[in-house]
Every structure is written in structure tokens, then in C-alpha cells.
Design a protein around this motif. Structure first.
Motif, PDB file in Angstrom:
ATOM      1  N   VAL A   1       2.021   2.069  -3.490  1.00 21.68           N
ATOM      2  CA  VAL A   1       0.939   2.637  -4.294  1.00 21.68           C
ATOM      3  C   VAL A   1       0.778   4.124  -3.972  1.00 21.68           C
ATOM      4  CG1 VAL A   1      -1.556   2.591  -4.724  1.00 21.68           C
ATOM      5  CG2 VAL A   1      -0.273   0.449  -4.564  1.00 21.68           C
ATOM      6  N   LEU A   2       0.828   4.480  -2.701  1.00 25.55           N
ATOM      7  CA  LEU A   2       0.723   5.889  -2.305  1.00 25.55           C
ATOM      8  C   LEU A   2       1.909   6.702  -2.829  1.00 25.55           C
ATOM      9  CD1 LEU A   2      -0.637   5.508   1.339  1.00 25.55           C
ATOM     10  CD2 LEU A   2      -1.881   6.291  -0.689  1.00 25.55           C
TER      11      LEU A   2
ATOM     12  N   MET B   1       0.821  -1.195   0.000  1.00 31.50           N
ATOM     13  CA  MET B   1       0.000   0.000   0.000  1.00 31.50           C
ATOM     14  C   MET B   1       0.869   1.265   0.000  1.00 31.50           C
ATOM     15  SD  MET B   1      -2.858   1.125  -0.301  1.00 31.50           S
ATOM     16  CE  MET B   1      -4.309   1.905   0.235  1.00 31.50           C
ATOM     17  N   ARG B   2       1.991   1.232   0.733  1.00 28.22           N
ATOM     18  CA  ARG B   2       2.887   2.391   0.753  1.00 28.22           C
ATOM     19  C   ARG B   2       3.414   2.706  -0.638  1.00 28.22           C
ATOM     20  NH1 ARG B   2       6.693   1.181   5.988  1.00 28.22           N
ATOM     21  NH2 ARG B   2       5.067   1.408   7.546  1.00 28.22           N
TER      22      ARG B   2
END
Length: 114
Positions: A4-5, A1-2
Motif C-alpha cells: 500500500v505504501l 501494508m508495504r
């Protein structure tokens, strides 16, 4: 997720200011995802390819690309990547980090003075 951010932030700043790879992705990979410097740099270069294609398509749609000028900048830049990569592999990680920090400070000062 990191990751992707980080990609979303880099894409946003890339389209808005023409920056993203080294100035956004590398620091975020180092700080947020605890990447090693060389891995962050290599990952950023790979991501730039994807980001660049996306940006080129968007800007081409609006007719804002000067292909000849892009080639005059892009071809020498692509060639110099090999030399810079070889140099980075020979330098200590801390030296690369300090050089990068100096570069970012220099850009910031230039933008404020300009």
C-alpha cells in the motif's frame, strides 16, 4: 501494508513527474518487499494500468490530455510490451537488473545535464 505504501509513493510520483511504474514501483518492490525481478516488473505493469486510468481521469478533468498524441505514443508502446516481455523472459535475471540500473543512471545523467 508495504505494498500500500509503495502504491502511494508510486501514485504521488506518477502524478507529479509522469513516472511511477518502472522507476518507482520496481525498485521499491525489489528493495522493500523482496520481490523477484520478473515478478516486480509484472506487478508494476499491472499497477500502471490502474494508475494510468486514475491519472487520465484527473488530467482529463483539467483538459490537459492530447488524445491523438497519447495514441501515437501509447499504441506502439502497448505493442512493444509483448516483444520486451519475451526478451526479458530469455535474459538472466542479473542481466535484466543491470540493464535496469543502467537505464536509471542514464535517465539521472540526462536530467542533470538537461
Amino acid at each position: 501494508m508495504r505494498l500500500v505504501l509503495i502504491g502511494l509513493v508510486a501514485g504521488f510520483f506518477s502524478a507529479l513527474f509522469g513516472v511511477g511504474g518502472g522507476i518507482v514501483i520496481v525498485p521499491l518492490l525489489l528493495l522493500v518487499s523482496a520481490y523477484e525481478t520478473r515478478a516486480a516488473t509484472a506487478t508494476s505493469l499491472a499497477a500502471i494500468g490502474v494508475t494510468a486510468v486514475s491519472g487520465v481521469i484527473a488530467y482529463a478533468f483539467h483538459g490537459d490530455i492530447e488524445v491523438g498524441y497519447a495514441a501515437l505514443v501509447g499504441i506502439p508502446a502497448a505493442i512493444s510490451v509483448a516483444g520486451a516481455t519475451a526478451l526479458q523472459q530469455r535474459l538472466k535475471t542479473r542481466t535484466v537488473e543491470l540493464m535496469f540500473a543502467a537505464f536509471l543512471v542514464g535517465v539521472a545523467v540526462w536530467l542533470f545535464v538537461k
